[in-house]
Write an enzyme that holds these catalytic residues in place. Structure first.
Site, PDB file in Angstrom:
ATOM      1  N   LYS A  86       0.811  -1.221   0.000  1.00 28.08           N
ATOM      2  CA  LYS A  86       0.000   0.000   0.000  1.00 28.08           C
ATOM      3  C   LYS A  86       0.846   1.273   0.000  1.00 28.08           C
ATOM      4  CE  LYS A  86      -4.199  -1.803   0.034  1.00 28.08           C
ATOM      5  NZ  LYS A  86      -5.055  -1.677  -1.153  1.00 28.08           N
ATOM      6  N   GLU A 108      -9.886   5.996   2.601  1.00 24.23           N
ATOM      7  CA  GLU A 108     -10.726   4.962   3.199  1.00 24.23           C
ATOM      8  C   GLU A 108      -9.819   3.824   3.598  1.00 24.23           C
ATOM      9  OE1 GLU A 108     -10.118   5.192   0.054  1.00 24.23           O
ATOM     10  OE2 GLU A 108      -9.449   3.141  -0.375  1.00 24.23           O
ATOM     11  N   SER A 375       1.701  -9.736  -0.725  1.00 20.97           N
ATOM     12  CA  SER A 375       1.372  -8.300  -0.665  1.00 20.97           C
ATOM     13  C   SER A 375       1.521  -7.680   0.714  1.00 20.97           C
ATOM     14  CB  SER A 375      -0.040  -8.088  -1.194  1.00 20.97           C
ATOM     15  OG  SER A 375      -0.954  -8.884  -0.471  1.00 20.97           O
TER      16      SER A 375
END
Lengths: 392, 266
Positions: A86, A108, A375
């Protein structure tokens, strides 16, 4: 840059008129900056010196031996700063916000990974940050809330609708409609109206670009198969995109099949969804006959979303990528398997990808190679899994 | 000329504007929706805007979100909305009915099927909150086939060149969004509303109705003086009936609606 934000018939720009000027402004600014050497230089410097890129490509020897099929490589996004991929997009968009002269950033978050990455990027660049997080998710991920506070961000608890990720996006869009003059909405996945699916894909494509070079350096050829988990789909697009033009390379997305597709308790929008319009994009969504959006379920909060990025809908329709549902139980087994065989605790989201990679690898000859995008790291999930297994 | 154009024309010649109440269909149940429509018509509503409840209403504030969520919990079905339009027509009411919706329920039913059913039931227009002109071709064509107007929105942030394109494409009337943000009542008419009206008025002959945050007669008068041809009111009406007993609420709403209607006469 793209055809009005369309990927085949998916994507587009389905937003209230109030948001149009802000999104067109973002599109224009991004088109300019994405080819600006100074902007890219600054981003690359931060990715290298701050986020820890390039992340390693690691050959999972013991896992491969255990499975007995194709060689499994892990792209270690879990080793990036803040513990997941991210940060790639958060840094890119926060820099973009700064260049656009916006003083405030909103985001969000579901599991909290994107919220933490955004709060981190904002702390680094001196931007005011507010994160919308559903009440249900706040309870599931209390520690990440505190982490965001620690980084100077304000967490706005969302109590509308199902009180999860989709409702946090609703709230962020409402906020953005009122404050876009001074606020940038830093969306965390390849979802939302144009230009977001393109911007987020571009910032995440660093994953696939590095993987290409690392595989060539390590094995002298490109991988045969790519596997990644798909919620909204940012880590998977990041891995897939730089390989889309290589026809020999197969791509697989692991969607959250929750308690099983047949139970209706899942988040597998490509596998089980139908065409519709949600959060500004025409894509595959989980909805009822009436066009009302379904409540979704996954053990992994980061996959718990009733739609998928429009580019995935396109890759699925054209057959370029294949999507497979992985249940909560299968993901949990993979969570244990990777921990035991490699000493790596994967995020529950990434455990879906590991599970699918194991299935695919098993059916391939040993000389084939497969890259799984790991991830995120699993520290955030350890107490949830321990509780589920009655160990806490 | 569409029924909506006719309504604006006769209102204008009578020196009045249109009072357009928004009703969230099925909140809290279908019976109340019919009673509410009847009360509003008695009070002098000129056009009725029927809202289709949606699970993820990103352009709406807490009041309309609450109304939609109550309607959905009570088992609202899209077919009920068409039945409501049919029922309004069979009760003898002939005022224009505008269907206000988010796009997904329309896509799900099929744009053509949706327009046919609305037109057959006796509806006059459709307004899709999250469908900017870039994406509205399919709806525009289907609506034209069935004689429905498609009402488009203009926001304070819409620039002049884009405003011209929207005003060119809207039919029936143009909906002016008074301020940035979501629906919900505001104490005063936003200053952005007046500057928006002054930008829009000279650019087109099409009637302009202003909405978002309209809940007091004074705001209506101000908007009419600034060049609006009508006002849309939603959240304030919902607040009245969600805070009061049903029996009392209808009386209060009727009284309030009369005052709002009176304020459109300038």
């Amino acid at each position: 840059m793209t055809n009005g934000g369309y990927f085949g018939r998916f994507g587009g720009f389905y937003v209230p008129e109030i948001l149009v000027r802000a999104l067109k402004g973002l599109e224009a600014e991004y088109e300019r900056l994405s080819v600006d050497p100074e902007f890219n230089g600054e981003l690359n410097r931060l990715l290298r010196t701050y986020a820890g890129r390039p992340t390693p490509l690691y050959f999972a020897r013991r896992l491969t031996e255990r499975v007995g099929g194709a060689r499994i490589y892990l792209k270690r996004e879990d080793l990036a700063h803040t513990g997941s991929h991210k940060i790639n997009n958060a840094l890119g968009q926060a820099l973009l916000a700064k260049r656009m002269g916006k003083s405030r950033v909103i985001a969000e978050t579901g599991a909290g990974q994107h919220g933490v990455a955004t709060a981190t990027a904002c702390a680094l660049l001196g931007l005011r940050c507010e994160v919308f997080m559903g009440e249900t998710d706040v309870e599931r991920q209390k520690l990440n809330c505190y982490r965001m506070n620690l980084l100077g961000a304000k967490v706005n608890v969302v109590k509308s609708g199902s009180k999860t990720l989709k409702d946090s996006i609703n709230e962020a869009l409402r906020d953005y409609a009122a404050t876009s003059d001074y606020t940038h909405y830093l969306i965390g996945s390849v979802v939302g109206p144009h230009p977001y699916p393109t911007i987020v894909r571009d910032f995440q494509s660093v994953i696939g670009r590095e993987t290409r070079m690392q595989m060539l350096a390590e094995t002298g050829k490109l991988p045969d198969v790519l596997v990644a988990c798909v919620g909204g789909g940012s880590n998977s697009i990041g891995l897939f995109h730089p390989f889309v033009e290589d026809p020999g390379i197969e791509m697989f997305g692991a969607e959250a099949a929750g308690s099983g597709i047949e139970t209706g308790h899942h988040s597998a929008s490509v596998v089980a969804g139908t065409e519709g319009v949600l959060h500004g994009s025409r894509t595959l969504i989980l909805q009822n006959e009436e066009g009302q959006i379904s409540e979704t379920h996954s053990i992994a909060a980061g996959l718990d979303y009733p739609a998928v990025g429009p580019e995935h809908a396109f890759l699925s329709k054209t057959g370029r990528a294949k999507y497979v549902g992985i249940t909560d139980q299968e993901a949990l087994s993979a969570f244990h398997l990777l921990s035991e065989t490699e000493g790596i605790i994967p995020a529950l989201e990434s455990a879906h990808a590991i599970s699918l990679a194991v299935i695919i690898s098993k059916n391939l000859p040993k000389e084939k190679t497969l890259v799984v995008n790991l991830s995120g790291r699993g520290d955030k999930d350890v107490s949830q899994v321990a509780q589920l297994e009655g160990r806490l | 000329m569409s029924r909506i154009s006719g309504t604006f024309k006769s209102l204008a010649s009578a020196g009045s504007g249109a009072y357009i109440p928004y009703v969230c269909t099925g909140d809290p149940d279908m019976e109340f929706t019919m009673e509410l429509v009847n009360s509003l018509c008695r009070a002098g509503a000129d056009i009725i805007e029927l809202g289709l409840p949606f699970s993820d209403p990103i352009a709406d504030g807490p009041v309309i979100q609450g109304a939609m969520s109550r309607a959905l919990s009570a088992g609202f079905k899209v077919t009920r909305l068409f039945e409501t339009v049919t029922a309004i027509r069979s009760s003898g009411l002939r005022l224009p009915i505008v269907l206000m919706t988010y796009y997904n329920p329309v896509v799900r039913m099929g744009v053509g099927a949706f327009c046919t059913r609305l037109a057959k039931a006796g509806g006059d227009a459709v307004l899709v909150v999250d469908l900017p002109i870039e994406e509205s071709r399919e709806l525009d064509e289907a609506a034209a086939d069935y004689g429905l107007d498609v009402i488009k929105l203009v926001a304070p942030s819409t620039d002049d060149e884009r405003m011209d394109r929207i005003l060119e494409k809207t039919s029936g009337f143009a909906y002016a969004v008074s301020a940035a943000g979501t629906t919900g009542s505001r104490e005063k008419l936003a200053s952005s509303a007046l500057s928006l009206l002054s930008r829009m008025r000279p650019r087109s002959q099409i009637p302009i109705a202003i909405g978002f945050g309209i809940s007091y007669p004074d705001q209506v008068r101000q908007a009419m003086l600034a060049g609006a041809s009508g006002v849309v009111e939603g959240s304030a009406l919902i607040s009245i009936y969600s805070e009061e007993k049903k029996s009392k609420a209808l009386g209060l709403i009727e009284k309030h609606a009369r005052e709002m209607k009176a304020a459109t006469r300038i």
